[in-house]
Each structure stands twice: as structure tokens, then as C-alpha cells.
Scaffold this motif. Structure first.
Motif, PDB file in Angstrom:
ATOM      1  N   ILE A  56      24.188  74.467  43.432  1.00  0.00           N
ATOM      2  CA  ILE A  56      25.055  73.145  43.034  1.00  0.00           C
ATOM      3  C   ILE A  56      24.540  72.187  41.954  1.00  0.00           C
ATOM      4  CG2 ILE A  56      27.026  71.905  44.361  1.00  0.00           C
ATOM      5  CD1 ILE A  56      25.360  72.298  46.913  1.00  0.00           C
ATOM      6  N   ARG A  57      23.972  72.922  40.990  1.00  0.00           N
ATOM      7  CA  ARG A  57      23.391  72.233  39.855  1.00  0.00           C
ATOM      8  C   ARG A  57      24.135  72.536  38.512  1.00  0.00           C
ATOM      9  NH1 ARG A  57      19.010  74.080  37.781  1.00  0.00           N
ATOM     10  NH2 ARG A  57      18.800  75.818  39.016  1.00  0.00           N
ATOM     11  N   LEU A  58      23.855  71.917  37.359  1.00  0.00           N
ATOM     12  CA  LEU A  58      24.694  72.014  36.289  1.00  0.00           C
ATOM     13  C   LEU A  58      24.241  73.356  35.213  1.00  0.00           C
ATOM     14  CD1 LEU A  58      25.959  68.718  35.184  1.00  0.00           C
ATOM     15  CD2 LEU A  58      27.440  70.416  35.746  1.00  0.00           C
TER      16      LEU A  58
ATOM     17  N   VAL B 162      24.015  81.009  36.376  1.00  0.00           N
ATOM     18  CA  VAL B 162      24.374  81.413  37.604  1.00  0.00           C
ATOM     19  C   VAL B 162      23.247  80.773  38.853  1.00  0.00           C
ATOM     20  CG1 VAL B 162      24.302  83.309  39.108  1.00  0.00           C
ATOM     21  CG2 VAL B 162      25.285  83.681  36.900  1.00  0.00           C
TER      22      VAL B 162
ATOM     23  N   VAL C 187      24.805  76.884  39.197  1.00  0.00           N
ATOM     24  CA  VAL C 187      26.158  76.761  40.049  1.00  0.00           C
ATOM     25  C   VAL C 187      25.879  77.236  41.308  1.00  0.00           C
ATOM     26  CG1 VAL C 187      28.392  77.402  40.040  1.00  0.00           C
ATOM     27  CG2 VAL C 187      27.289  77.195  38.076  1.00  0.00           C
ATOM     28  N   MET C 188      24.949  78.026  41.636  1.00  0.00           N
ATOM     29  CA  MET C 188      24.877  78.691  42.979  1.00  0.00           C
ATOM     30  C   MET C 188      23.955  77.359  43.982  1.00  0.00           C
ATOM     31  SD  MET C 188      24.466  82.664  43.140  1.00  0.00           S
ATOM     32  CE  MET C 188      25.887  83.657  42.961  1.00  0.00           C
TER      33      MET C 188
END
Lengths: 358, 158
Positions: free
Chosen positions: A60-62, A54, A57-58
Motif C-alpha cells: 500500500i505504498r507508491l 510491485v 503497491v502490495m
């Protein structure tokens, strides 16, 4: 249809058919203990992975993506690493308390698991003061944290522990008041009664605006009580290195880490039980056909779905909001949350007396 | 009035927190926004920005001709002496002696990728290339000759 209730009944009958009643009870104790530890392990691994995904993704990574599909074995590998590490005790530390503290924290987390209803008739102990028990026992975890901070012999640890103490003591008030506002509606502290009272709709819908206010306040207080960002002053990496667990390493640190996630799970489970109906499927008043369709989804899925949704919300908070200063933290509680929740209890009581809720 | 300010405070706080949550919620639901490059795996499709400064490079056309006049502007512009121009005299068609480039020596091991040589070049003969996998096993490979053997200056470049 799959149900956890059938499984427990089957085990109970099988054991009683083969063993004397006392031994059957003892074997059941062991099974429950092993199941609780198993749940802890699965939750620890799963929630840490979820948190990292979480967060990634918040931002902007993987996130973890190398070990296993979508990196799901990453946390298992981390655990293996933590087990292999030496658990050092600093020479300045109070050795007995230092080594005891992680176990106090994890045992408290384990105790709160008792009255939680995971599915229909699937509960360790349906104690008649369930919610009171949870609020009473959950405040014990602050003792473990204070113990860890005090015995480490490190000023950062001590500061972190003191902050944590002040924080948990003050936020318990508004958490308690928002629990009371739901208890006013249900009229019972027993978890099974609270769930049963939401047969025709969850309290967050039936209780109008006061229930929503209570829900929001409870979520904020729950975030603060579990020492998570934006209230992670007890750890505060940038100020106190790691706060109360600075001196811990290896598996002793892992126990603190695990108990943080277990506490999140428990707090979210309580929140789901009080406001979102626990294992009760989504029912709308007297729409029998609709309610019947909803009943086809197993109650355990409803419970875990709601809990994981609330955990996701708390993670969402963590990766969005900046950390509060100590004075801001206490301002928020004593000047905002406490007056609002007191007023809210008053409003809720009025509503319950006049019978305005559904 | 006190109470109005209080309510305004709470409203403003909730609103600004929700604005933040809206943004992170947007990123959570839109996985296209992820900017991580899985580098060794996506080598084939990797696209670097044009402004990326890898190493200095002298482009040659199909006739093995470049635009370098051997004027040494890049050598003068280089702050740490990574470029050395070895010039020679050639006799052109009219029988006159003219200065030309013999070797454009570029020391990648000293280069800081500042790009001042590219800016200083009057004839646009050198560029910064996008290559970035520049490690070699022997450091002598880092001292390079930029003009290819047998190349000469393009017609019309002064």
C-alpha cells in the motif's frame, strides 16, 4: 506482420551478400553478444523498477514516482550512482577471487541465455540438449557465490555463501525432477521440439494434474535457486547484513544484483517454455479458427508476456511470504518437495505410457 | 495415520500461503487502498485527523472573545512549564475586583504536544490545532501569546 525471425534473416542475408562467410559469422557473433548485453541492461533496469513498483503497491505504498513518468528512470539513476562509486576491495580479502566472483556469476547468467527461444525461430543456439544444458550451467552460479563468500574474509559472507550452496544443491533436485516430468511427455531435450510439441495446447493444460503439480514445484524450486525471498537465506538482511555480497560495493555489487534479476528472467523463461508453451500462442486442440486468430499476436509478445507474468508471480511470493529458517528450508525440500516430485514423475510416466494426456 | 497427517500438513500450508497471496493480490489490484500522502504536492487537499495534536491554540469568536478565565489550571498541568499565565485584576460592572487573563504565554519550543493542558482546562478555552508546519527562522517566534490583544472573556463563562 512484425517478427524477429525476419529481422535475423535480413541481417544474415545482408552480411553474407557483403562479406565473406567467415567474416559474416564473426560479425554475427559480435551482434549477438552486444544484443545479449543490451538485453541484460534492459532487463536489469526494467525488472528492478518492476520489483520496486510491485513491492510498493502490495505494501500500500507508491514506490518510485519522482524521476520520469511513474519513476521509470529511477533505476537508471541508481545505476549511474553505482558506476560512480568506488569498488573497494577489503584488505582481508583474497583479492583475485574477490574480484573474479562477480564476473563468474554474470558470465554463468549469460551462458544460460544461449538455448532460450525468444520467438519463433529466434534463438542463439538450438542445441539438442537444451534443457539439460540449462540445468547443468545454472548450477555453476553457486561457485561464483561460494567464491564471493569465501574470498571476502568475513564470517557473514561465508555463512551466506554456505547457506546458498546447501540451498541450490538441494533445490536443484526437485527442479530437475519437475523438468523431467515434462521431458517424459515431449521425449526431447531440444527447446524447439518442446515448444513445437505444445502446438495443440500447453503442457500445463494437456498434462492434467501432474503437470500442475510439476509447475508449482518448479516455481518453488526456481524461487529457491535464484535466492529470492522466502528463500533468501543467502542474503538474509536481518541476520547476515547482506550475506555473500556484504563486502562488495559499487559496480561489483551491481553485477551480483543484476545477475539475480537475470537469473529470475532465465528461470521464468525456462518455466514458460516447459509449461506454458514458450513462444507458442494459446492454442486449443483442433479449433483452427481460434488458433489462427491467436497466431496474429507476434510470438515474441507471447514469450515475454508469459515470462513477465511468471516473474510477477515470483515477486508476489517475495512480498507476501515470510523467510524460512535454514532447517525449515531443508525440511521443505527433502521431506516435502522431493517425495512429492518423485511420486509425480512416476505418475507422469504412467500417464505418458498409457497415453492419457491430450 | 502418518500419510493423512502429511497430506493435511501440505494442504494447510498451501491454504495459508494462498490466503496471504489473496490479500497482497487484493492490494495489488486495488490502488485506492494506497495510503501514501504525496505531502508537498497535495497541500491544498490535505486532511488531517481531528485527533492530530499540532500546537495549543485559543479559539476566539467574532467579538474577539475567548473562554479563558485565567485560572492557571493549564500552567499547573503542564509537565515542563511551557505555559505561563499572567493574570490581572479587572473591576466588573458591580464594582468588584475580579481575576482575569492578561497574557497566556505559550512556549512552543518547549511543548511536547502532550495535550494535558487541554484536558485540565475547566472552561474548554484551549485546543490542540491541526497545524504542523511550525518551523520559523527565529526561535523567539516560538514564544507566543495565545489570547489576542484586546480580547476579553466571553459573557457567562465562570
Amino acid at each position: 506482420m512484425f517478427s524477429l525471425e525476419g529481422l535475423t534473416n535480413f541481417i544474415h542475408e545482408w552480411l553474407n551478400g557483403h562479406l565473406p562467410a567467415t567474416f559474416a559469422l564473426l560479425v554475427e557473433f559480435v551482434i549477438v553478444g552486444v544484443a545479449a548485453i543490451g538485453l541484460f541492461a534492459v532487463l536489469g533496469l526494467g525488472l528492478v523498477w518492476m520489483e520496486r513498483k510491485v513491492a510498493a503497491v502490495m505494501q500500500i505504498r507508491l514506490g518510485p514516482n519522482r524521476l520520469g513518468p511513474k519513476g521509470i528512470f529511477q533505476t537508471s539513476a541508481d545505476t549511474v550512482k553505482l558506476i560512480m562509486k568506488e569498488a573497494l576491495t577489503p584488505s582481508n580479502a583474497d583479492k583475485f577471487l574477490f574480484n573474479l566472483a562477480p564476473f563468474i556469476v554474470i558470465i554463468v547468467a549469460m551462458l544460460i541465455l544461449v538455448p532460450i527461444a525468444f520467438a519463433r525461430n529466434f534463438q542463439i543456439w538450438d542445441i539438442n540438449i537444451g534443457v539439460l544444458y540449462v540445468t547443468a550451467v545454472s548450477s555453476l552460479s553457486v561457485i561464483g557465490i561460494l567464491m564471493a563468500g569465501w574470498s571476502s574474509g568475513n564470517k557473514y559472507s561465508l555463512l551466506g555463501a554456505m547457506r546458498s550452496g546447501a540451498q541450490i544443491v538441494s533445490y536443484e533436485l526437485s527442479a530437475g525432477l519437475s523438468i523431467i516430468s515434462i521431458i517424459v511427455l515431449t521425449g526431447s531435450l531440444k527447446i524447439s521440439d518442446i515448444v513445437a510439441s505444445q502446438e495443440n495446447g500447453w503442457w500445463i493444460f494437456k498434462g492434467h494434474i501432474p503437470a500442475i503439480i510439476a509447475f508449482v514445484i518448479f516455481i518453488i524450486a526456481a524461487t529457491a535457486e535464484t535466492n529470492r525471498a522466502p528463500f533468501d537465506l543467502a542474503e538474509a538482511e536481518s541476520e547476515l547484513t547482506a550475506g555473500f555480497h556484504t563486502e562488495y560495493g559499487g559496480m561489483k555489487f551491481a553485477l551480483f544484483f543484476l545477475s539475480e534479476y537475470i537469473n529470475i528472467f532465465i528461470v521464468c523463461a525456462i518455466c514458460a517454455t516447459l509449461f506454458l508453451g514458450g513462444w507458442m500462442p494459446f492454442h486449443i486442440g483442433s479449433w483452427t479458427a481460434f488458433n489462427h486468430i491467436m497466431d496474429y499476436i507476434p510470438s515474441s509478445i507471447w514469450f515475454f508476456g508469459k515470462t513477465i507474468f511468471l516473474i510477477f508471480v515470483i515477486m508476489w511470493f517475495r512480498w507476501t511470504f515470510p523467510r524460512l529458517r535454514v532447517d525449515q528450508l531443508l525440511n521443505l525440500e527433502w521431506k516435502y518437495l522431493l517425495p512429492i516430485s518423485m511420486f509425480n514423475v512416476l505418475l507422469m510416466t504412467l500417464m505418458a505410457i498409457m497415453g492419457w494426456h491430450f | 495415520m502418518f500419510l493423512a497427517d502429511y497430506i493435511k500438513d501440505v494442504y494447510g500450508a498451501v491454504k495459508s500461503l494462498l490466503t496471504g497471496m489473496k490479500l497482497t493480490g487484493y492490494y495489488f489490484t486495488h490502488h485506492k487502498e494506497i495510503i501514501t500522502e504525496e505531502y508537498p504536492n497535495n497541500r491544498a487537499t490535505l486532511k488531517l485527523a481531528d485527533r492530530f495534536k499540532g500546537e495549543v491554540w485559543m479559539p476566539h469568536d467574532e467579538n474577539n472573545e475567548h473562554a479563558c478565565t485565567g485560572c492557571s489550571s493549564c500552567e499547573i498541568a503542564c509537565p515542563n512549564g511551557s505555559i505561563k499565565i499572567v493574570s490581572m485584576n479587572v473591576i466588573n460592572a458591580e464594582g468588584k475586583k475580579k481575576k482575569a487573563i492578561d497574557q497566556h504565554i505559550y512556549r512552543l519550543d518547549m511543548c511536547t504536544m502532550c495535550g494535558l493542558c487541554v484536558e485540565a482546562c475547566p472552561t474548554d478555552a484551549i485546543h490542540m490545532r491541526n497545524t504542523f508546519e511550525l518551523s520559523v527562522f527565529d526561535r523567539n517566534h516560538l514564544i507566543m501569546r495565545l489570547n489576542k490583544p484586546g480580547s476579553k472573556i466571553r459573557e457567562g463563562v465562570e
